[in-house]
Design a protein around this motif. Structure first.
Motif, PDB file in Angstrom:
ATOM      1  N   LEU A 235       3.962  17.963  -2.075  1.00 43.94           N
ATOM      2  CA  LEU A 235       4.124  16.673  -1.405  1.00 43.94           C
ATOM      3  C   LEU A 235       4.571  16.871   0.039  1.00 43.94           C
ATOM      4  O   LEU A 235       5.582  17.503   0.297  1.00 43.94           O
ATOM      5  N   GLN A 236       3.822  16.312   0.981  1.00 41.18           N
ATOM      6  CA  GLN A 236       4.138  16.455   2.395  1.00 41.18           C
ATOM      7  C   GLN A 236       4.508  15.152   3.081  1.00 41.18           C
ATOM      8  O   GLN A 236       5.179  15.155   4.101  1.00 41.18           O
ATOM      9  N   GLN A 237       4.065  14.017   2.540  1.00 41.18           N
ATOM     10  CA  GLN A 237       4.391  12.748   3.192  1.00 41.18           C
ATOM     11  C   GLN A 237       4.147  11.581   2.250  1.00 41.18           C
ATOM     12  O   GLN A 237       3.202  11.578   1.477  1.00 41.18           O
ATOM     13  N   LEU A 238       5.069  10.612   2.323  1.00 40.00           N
ATOM     14  CA  LEU A 238       4.920   9.319   1.652  1.00 40.00           C
ATOM     15  C   LEU A 238       4.912   8.257   2.731  1.00 40.00           C
ATOM     16  O   LEU A 238       5.725   8.313   3.648  1.00 40.00           O
ATOM     17  N   ALA A 239       4.031   7.292   2.626  1.00 41.00           N
ATOM     18  CA  ALA A 239       4.009   6.182   3.583  1.00 41.00           C
ATOM     19  C   ALA A 239       3.809   4.893   2.800  1.00 41.00           C
ATOM     20  O   ALA A 239       2.892   4.783   1.993  1.00 41.00           O
ATOM     21  N   TYR A 240       4.707   3.949   3.033  1.00 40.53           N
ATOM     22  CA  TYR A 240       4.671   2.660   2.353  1.00 40.53           C
ATOM     23  C   TYR A 240       4.322   1.577   3.367  1.00 40.53           C
ATOM     24  O   TYR A 240       4.923   1.524   4.436  1.00 40.53           O
ATOM     25  N   GLU A 241       3.401   0.718   3.006  1.00 43.83           N
ATOM     26  CA  GLU A 241       3.103  -0.457   3.821  1.00 43.83           C
ATOM     27  C   GLU A 241       3.786  -1.645   3.162  1.00 43.83           C
ATOM     28  O   GLU A 241       3.595  -1.894   1.980  1.00 43.83           O
TER      29      GLU A 241
ATOM     30  N   SER B 209       7.562   5.663   6.613  1.00 42.21           N
ATOM     31  CA  SER B 209       7.025   6.979   6.303  1.00 42.21           C
ATOM     32  C   SER B 209       8.161   7.984   6.165  1.00 42.21           C
ATOM     33  O   SER B 209       9.133   7.944   6.922  1.00 42.21           O
ATOM     34  N   CYS B 210       8.033   8.893   5.226  1.00 40.15           N
ATOM     35  CA  CYS B 210       9.015   9.958   5.022  1.00 40.15           C
ATOM     36  C   CYS B 210       8.265  11.268   4.841  1.00 40.15           C
ATOM     37  O   CYS B 210       7.315  11.345   4.066  1.00 40.15           O
ATOM     38  N   ARG B 211       8.689  12.279   5.598  1.00 41.45           N
ATOM     39  CA  ARG B 211       8.074  13.604   5.480  1.00 41.45           C
ATOM     40  C   ARG B 211       9.133  14.669   5.705  1.00 41.45           C
ATOM     41  O   ARG B 211      10.160  14.397   6.328  1.00 41.45           O
ATOM     42  N   PRO B 212       8.909  15.877   5.219  1.00 43.04           N
ATOM     43  CA  PRO B 212       9.866  16.957   5.461  1.00 43.04           C
ATOM     44  C   PRO B 212       9.980  17.242   6.962  1.00 43.04           C
ATOM     45  O   PRO B 212       8.995  17.182   7.696  1.00 43.04           O
ATOM     46  N   SER B 213      11.173  17.556   7.408  1.00 43.16           N
ATOM     47  CA  SER B 213      11.408  17.863   8.810  1.00 43.16           C
ATOM     48  C   SER B 213      10.818  19.225   9.168  1.00 43.16           C
ATOM     49  O   SER B 213      10.879  20.170   8.384  1.00 43.16           O
TER      50      SER B 213
ATOM     51  N   ILE C 294      12.329  10.121   8.752  1.00 44.44           N
ATOM     52  CA  ILE C 294      11.934   8.792   8.276  1.00 44.44           C
ATOM     53  C   ILE C 294      11.519   7.990   9.499  1.00 44.44           C
ATOM     54  O   ILE C 294      12.264   7.913  10.478  1.00 44.44           O
ATOM     55  N   THR C 295      10.332   7.410   9.442  1.00 43.93           N
ATOM     56  CA  THR C 295       9.800   6.633  10.556  1.00 43.93           C
ATOM     57  C   THR C 295       9.406   5.251  10.064  1.00 43.93           C
ATOM     58  O   THR C 295       8.751   5.124   9.031  1.00 43.93           O
ATOM     59  N   VAL C 296       9.822   4.233  10.805  1.00 47.75           N
ATOM     60  CA  VAL C 296       9.398   2.855  10.538  1.00 47.75           C
ATOM     61  C   VAL C 296       8.574   2.414  11.744  1.00 47.75           C
ATOM     62  O   VAL C 296       9.010   2.576  12.886  1.00 47.75           O
ATOM     63  N   VAL C 297       7.383   1.880  11.487  1.00 53.06           N
ATOM     64  CA  VAL C 297       6.487   1.447  12.558  1.00 53.06           C
ATOM     65  C   VAL C 297       6.139  -0.021  12.345  1.00 53.06           C
ATOM     66  O   VAL C 297       5.699  -0.407  11.263  1.00 53.06           O
ATOM     67  N   ARG C 298       6.354  -0.812  13.399  1.00 51.19           N
ATOM     68  CA  ARG C 298       5.973  -2.227  13.364  1.00 51.19           C
ATOM     69  C   ARG C 298       4.985  -2.481  14.486  1.00 51.19           C
ATOM     70  O   ARG C 298       5.199  -2.076  15.623  1.00 51.19           O
ATOM     71  N   SER C 299       3.896  -3.137  14.152  1.00 50.02           N
ATOM     72  CA  SER C 299       2.904  -3.505  15.163  1.00 50.02           C
ATOM     73  C   SER C 299       2.776  -5.017  15.183  1.00 50.02           C
ATOM     74  O   SER C 299       3.581  -5.728  14.595  1.00 50.02           O
ATOM     75  N   ASP C 300       1.741  -5.508  15.821  1.00 51.41           N
ATOM     76  CA  ASP C 300       1.550  -6.952  15.902  1.00 51.41           C
ATOM     77  C   ASP C 300       0.962  -7.531  14.618  1.00 51.41           C
ATOM     78  O   ASP C 300       0.740  -8.720  14.517  1.00 51.41           O
TER      79      ASP C 300
ATOM     80  N   ASN D   9       0.849  -1.175   0.000  1.00 49.39           N
ATOM     81  CA  ASN D   9       0.000   0.000   0.000  1.00 49.39           C
ATOM     82  C   ASN D   9       0.895   1.239   0.000  1.00 49.39           C
ATOM     83  O   ASN D   9       1.960   1.230   0.601  1.00 49.39           O
ATOM     84  N   LEU D  10       0.460   2.282  -0.658  1.00 49.31           N
ATOM     85  CA  LEU D  10       1.184   3.552  -0.682  1.00 49.31           C
ATOM     86  C   LEU D  10       0.199   4.652  -0.359  1.00 49.31           C
ATOM     87  O   LEU D  10      -0.884   4.718  -0.939  1.00 49.31           O
ATOM     88  N   ARG D  11       0.571   5.506   0.582  1.00 48.05           N
ATOM     89  CA  ARG D  11      -0.254   6.672   0.912  1.00 48.05           C
ATOM     90  C   ARG D  11       0.572   7.914   0.661  1.00 48.05           C
ATOM     91  O   ARG D  11       1.752   7.981   1.007  1.00 48.05           O
ATOM     92  N   VAL D  12      -0.053   8.898   0.080  1.00 50.60           N
ATOM     93  CA  VAL D  12       0.619  10.152  -0.259  1.00 50.60           C
ATOM     94  C   VAL D  12      -0.227  11.300   0.276  1.00 50.60           C
ATOM     95  O   VAL D  12      -1.451  11.305   0.121  1.00 50.60           O
ATOM     96  N   ARG D  13       0.429  12.271   0.914  1.00 52.28           N
ATOM     97  CA  ARG D  13      -0.280  13.467   1.369  1.00 52.28           C
ATOM     98  C   ARG D  13       0.279  14.658   0.593  1.00 52.28           C
ATOM     99  O   ARG D  13       1.471  14.966   0.676  1.00 52.28           O
ATOM    100  N   ILE D  14      -0.584  15.308  -0.157  1.00 51.56           N
ATOM    101  CA  ILE D  14      -0.194  16.462  -0.957  1.00 51.56           C
ATOM    102  C   ILE D  14      -1.063  17.639  -0.535  1.00 51.56           C
ATOM    103  O   ILE D  14      -2.282  17.524  -0.493  1.00 51.56           O
TER     104      ILE D  14
END
Length: 89
Positions: A14-20, A78-82, A65-71, A3-8
């Motif tokens: 472009l403000q954020q990319l998030a890859y599942e 996720s990558c977004r501008p600082s 850059i953030t990596v999130v792992r759940s159960d 899955n790919l989510r993009v926030r524009i």
């Protein structure tokens, strides 16, 4: 990638990319990020007492850059501008 989510935003673009991604790819992704950006800030978060999430965060100077792992069997990258300008420190 599952899955790919993009926030524009209209004004800022472009403000954020998030890859599942599948969990089996997580070790390679984390190793690549550690190699390129060094050791991350890591934390574990209890989400409403129902699940535990692990997060790894890198600040590259321009991006966060953030990596999130759940159960679940998937994880998010996720990558977004600082919001922090290192020149102000």
């Amino acid at each position: 990638m599952n899955n790919l989510r993009v926030r524009i935003e209209e004004e800022d673009g472009l403000q954020q990319l998030a890859y599942e991604m599948e969990y089996k790819n997580m070790t390679e992704v984390l190793a690549g990020l550690r190699h390129r950006y060094g050791a991350p800030v890591g934390t574990s978060i209890d989400v409403d007492g129902r699940s535990l999430q692990e997060q790894w965060i890198w600040h590259t100077g321009e991006d966060v850059i953030t990596v999130v792992r759940s159960d679940r069997e998937l994880f998010w990258l996720s990558c977004r501008p600082s919001l922090l300008n290192p020149s102000f420190l």
